[in-house]
Write a protein that holds these residues in place. Sequence first.
Motif, PDB file in Angstrom:
ATOM      1  N   ARG A 154      19.393 -20.917-129.078  1.00 60.56           N
ATOM      2  CA  ARG A 154      19.130 -21.584-130.362  1.00 60.56           C
ATOM      3  C   ARG A 154      20.396 -21.763-131.184  1.00 60.56           C
ATOM      4  N   LEU A 181      18.285 -26.231-130.920  1.00 60.45           N
ATOM      5  CA  LEU A 181      17.504 -25.529-131.933  1.00 60.45           C
ATOM      6  C   LEU A 181      16.199 -26.266-132.211  1.00 60.45           C
ATOM      7  N   SER A 182      16.267 -27.602-132.258  1.00 56.71           N
ATOM      8  CA  SER A 182      15.076 -28.401-132.524  1.00 56.71           C
ATOM      9  C   SER A 182      14.020 -28.208-131.437  1.00 56.71           C
ATOM     10  N   CYS A 232      23.457 -25.574-130.461  1.00 54.38           N
ATOM     11  CA  CYS A 232      23.576 -26.831-131.197  1.00 54.38           C
ATOM     12  C   CYS A 232      22.241 -27.160-131.862  1.00 54.38           C
ATOM     13  N   LYS A 233      22.252 -28.158-132.739  1.00 59.02           N
ATOM     14  CA  LYS A 233      21.044 -28.519-133.485  1.00 59.02           C
ATOM     15  C   LYS A 233      19.952 -29.083-132.585  1.00 59.02           C
ATOM     16  N   SER A 234      20.348 -29.841-131.555  1.00 56.78           N
ATOM     17  CA  SER A 234      19.327 -30.424-130.676  1.00 56.78           C
ATOM     18  C   SER A 234      18.599 -29.341-129.891  1.00 56.78           C
ATOM     19  N   ASP A 261      13.405 -21.501-142.813  1.00 54.94           N
ATOM     20  CA  ASP A 261      13.676 -22.897-142.511  1.00 54.94           C
ATOM     21  C   ASP A 261      12.985 -23.348-141.227  1.00 54.94           C
ATOM     22  N   TYR A 262      12.479 -22.401-140.424  1.00 60.82           N
ATOM     23  CA  TYR A 262      11.781 -22.772-139.199  1.00 60.82           C
ATOM     24  C   TYR A 262      10.350 -23.232-139.484  1.00 60.82           C
TER      25      TYR A 262
END
Length: 370
Positions: free
Chosen positions: A37, A44-45, A40-42, A363-364
Amino acid sequence: MEQKKARAVEEPAWLMCDDALTEVFRRLPARALAACRLVCKSWLSVLTDPHFIHEHLGRSQQKLLLFANDRVSDRLLTVVLADDIKSMYQLWRPAASRSVFVHNSCNGLLCLGDSTGAVEVLNPTTGESLMLPMPMYTAGSSQFSSCNWHCLGFCPKTREHKVVHFYPGAHIDSFKVRCEIYTIGAGFWRQVGSFRGAPTDRGVHVNGTVYYLTKFRYIASSRINCLNLETEKFDEMVLPPRKSYGGHCSLTELEGKLCLLVVDGVLEGPRRTLDILMLSSDDKQSWTPRYHFYLPWFMHSCYFTPKHTLFHDGKIWVQLLARNLYCFDPTSSSEELTIAWPELEFPFSTHTFIESIVPLRKDYFIKQIQ
């Protein structure tokens, strides 16, 4: 025109890449995904998507967890996974606190409490924790007070985790017990009603419902109170006739079903036995005798049922006292419990556990489940 064709070729390639990556993630253990996680952001998404988390939970293997407070620092928690590797790891709490205990576990989350009535939800796999606001009513004295008992459950339909807390009504002699619920991610407690009969233990969560044995003042009743986590409505069930199960009883979850633990025997008589009756999933009224075995000799004068009785790896695991763990093999011809774990130097509690990446950071919770 050529640019449009190039984009049309690229998009399926990206989709195929994402599908392949998601399939790889599905096969990785939760502890590895917790590290992924942070890449990177992708990623994590993908790894915080509620649908992916729920699907990964279904693939995870159940383990046996031993939980203990560290003997040196109250900020350290020790978690031992009693599997083939017997992995042990420690968690550093963000703030100093009193020693905590585990109310119960659900989907890889531990519901923790202390003698002040404070409640904390912890994911030992990711190290994330969430300190809940103080409940509306706490005893502030002992973990064994019914006012400090909580139960963490999961609603399969809404995919929400909820902490349930029962506390006495306004009048001390009242038979009414009030209930409040904290939905993880909501940020506050909600009163949802009341029912008759005080809980005798922390409760058991099975398939979206929380079950409690009840008592009126100091007299045990023949009822089980039920709270549906989806509708947040109360119901009740009746225990089988006392002559069919004899002595002291408590509730637990085995093989995904609600079970009644019954310790029978007398103080000066033969060895005490433990019978496990399983509730039928069809009519929710029939109790079927499932397991029967003898308790060790040193239990002859203990008038209680083991609070931590679990089903794991095809065996029944029973914690007796604070440092002893036994198991019963149903496939064996013997009706005796055998020592499953050497006596540890420190007291612990035993729980079934699934390593998961269920998030606890605020934030999740922005994503809404469709």
